[in-house]
Design an enzyme around this catalytic site. Sequence first.
Site, PDB file in Angstrom:
ATOM      1  CD  GLU A   1       2.396 -41.104  34.134  1.00 56.68           C
ATOM      2  OE1 GLU A   1       3.583 -40.993  33.789  1.00 56.68           O
ATOM      3  OE2 GLU A   1       2.011 -41.123  35.311  1.00 56.68           O
ATOM      4  CG  ASP A   2       5.259 -44.226  33.106  1.00 57.92           C
ATOM      5  OD1 ASP A   2       4.201 -43.786  33.599  1.00 57.92           O
ATOM      6  OD2 ASP A   2       6.182 -44.668  33.806  1.00 57.92           O
TER       7      ASP A   2
ATOM      8  CG  ASP B   1      -1.608 -49.405  37.134  1.00 54.31           C
ATOM      9  OD1 ASP B   1      -2.208 -50.334  36.599  1.00 54.31           O
ATOM     10  OD2 ASP B   1      -0.970 -49.546  38.189  1.00 54.31           O
TER      11      ASP B   1
ATOM     12  CG  PHE C   1       5.392 -54.010  37.337  1.00 51.83           C
ATOM     13  CD1 PHE C   1       4.602 -53.115  38.039  1.00 51.83           C
ATOM     14  CD2 PHE C   1       6.721 -53.686  37.107  1.00 51.83           C
ATOM     15  CE1 PHE C   1       5.126 -51.910  38.520  1.00 51.83           C
ATOM     16  CE2 PHE C   1       7.253 -52.489  37.581  1.00 51.83           C
ATOM     17  CZ  PHE C   1       6.454 -51.604  38.290  1.00 51.83           C
TER      18      PHE C   1
ATOM     19  NE  ARG D   1      13.617 -44.545  36.344  1.00 49.69           N
ATOM     20  CZ  ARG D   1      12.340 -44.423  36.725  1.00 49.69           C
ATOM     21  NH1 ARG D   1      11.385 -44.468  35.815  1.00 49.69           N
ATOM     22  NH2 ARG D   1      12.019 -44.266  37.986  1.00 49.69           N
TER      23      ARG D   1
HETATM   24  P1  XMP Z   1      -1.705 -45.026  38.620  1.00 41.85           P
HETATM   25  O1  XMP Z   1      -2.074 -46.300  39.348  1.00 41.85           O
HETATM   26  O2  XMP Z   1      -1.757 -43.843  39.529  1.00 41.85           O
HETATM   27  O3  XMP Z   1      -0.202 -45.291  38.293  1.00 41.85           O
HETATM   28  O4  XMP Z   1      -2.474 -44.868  37.342  1.00 41.85           O
HETATM   29  C1  XMP Z   1       0.474 -44.630  37.399  1.00 41.85           C
HETATM   30  C2  XMP Z   1       1.948 -44.805  37.676  1.00 41.85           C
HETATM   31  O5  XMP Z   1       2.256 -46.089  38.237  1.00 41.85           O
HETATM   32  C3  XMP Z   1       3.443 -46.572  37.719  1.00 41.85           C
HETATM   33  N1  XMP Z   1       3.204 -47.874  37.112  1.00 41.85           N
HETATM   34  C4  XMP Z   1       4.157 -48.637  36.582  1.00 41.85           C
HETATM   35  N2  XMP Z   1       5.480 -48.445  36.465  1.00 41.85           N
HETATM   36  N3  XMP Z   1       5.675 -50.525  35.377  1.00 41.85           N
HETATM   37  C5  XMP Z   1       6.231 -49.395  35.858  1.00 41.85           C
HETATM   38  O6  XMP Z   1       7.440 -49.230  35.724  1.00 41.85           O
HETATM   39  C6  XMP Z   1       4.345 -50.791  35.461  1.00 41.85           C
HETATM   40  O7  XMP Z   1       3.875 -51.822  34.990  1.00 41.85           O
HETATM   41  C7  XMP Z   1       3.544 -49.795  36.115  1.00 41.85           C
HETATM   42  N4  XMP Z   1       2.221 -49.703  36.354  1.00 41.85           N
HETATM   43  C8  XMP Z   1       2.058 -48.509  36.962  1.00 41.85           C
HETATM   44  C9  XMP Z   1       3.886 -45.597  36.676  1.00 41.85           C
HETATM   45  O8  XMP Z   1       4.895 -44.792  37.228  1.00 41.85           O
HETATM   46  C10 XMP Z   1       2.690 -44.754  36.387  1.00 41.85           C
HETATM   47  O9  XMP Z   1       3.065 -43.449  36.102  1.00 41.85           O
HETATM   48 MG    MG Z   2       4.968 -42.662  35.888  1.00 43.95          MG
END
Ligand code: XMP
Ligand code: MG
Length: 186
Positions: free
Chosen positions: A106-107, A110, A159, A172
């Site tokens: 995962e990227d 959060d 972000f 991206r």
């Molecule tokens: P959660 O809150 O479910 O979120 O842990 C995970 C997904 O939220 C997106 N995300 C971001 N995407 N910059 C982004 O481009 C950010 O700073 C960011 N923070 C959360 C991301 O897709 C991640 O998989």
């Molecule tokens: Mg993601």
Amino acid sequence: MSTIQPKAVPAPALSVLFSREEIQERVTQIGQQIDADYKGQSVVLVGVLKGAAIFLADLARSISVECTFDFVAVSSYGKGLNSSGAVKLIKDLDQSVEGRNVIVVEDILDTGITLGFLHQMFARHRPKSLRIAALLDKPSRRIQKISADYVGFSIPNQFVVGYGMDYAERFRNLPEICIMPPDFPE
Ligand code: XMP
Ligand code: MG
């Protein structure tokens, strides 16, 4: 901190949080850790589209143990910076991961809502093992109690875009990870 000026117009100058060299060095280290952890075994890397695509591509090439790919897609933040809180599976696995060593790639970890949902879902497939590799971790934002087994970098609540991550699908393709100014118009 250095800045880059994305060539796509209009675009703001973006502050670089991690350079391509820093990212590559860290991804290589994670690959070596995975090799050590799964010596003599094989792994399935399950990328979460679209943000993890570039991380998965680089991570896979840093891994020497036998490795296959699959991808899932879940509902995302949409255009803005804030989560809706609801996760919906948009694309499921192509193949069963029963009895396999699964690493969810995962990227960003959060709030933890997305990976919490996916971890539960994959656990129902009865894999041999189930781990999480997250390029970035924002621990201060956590709502759901979940942690990644492999983390690239822990970052504050900012972000970020680039290296697969987007703002309304833009940026991206930046090789660096950059900070998105909060006042950037949608
Ligand atoms: P959660 O809150 O479910 O979120 O842990 C995970 C997904 O939220 C997106 N995300 C971001 N995407 N910059 C982004 O481009 C950010 O700073 C960011 N923070 C959360 C991301 O897709 C991640 O998989
Ligand atoms: Mg993601």
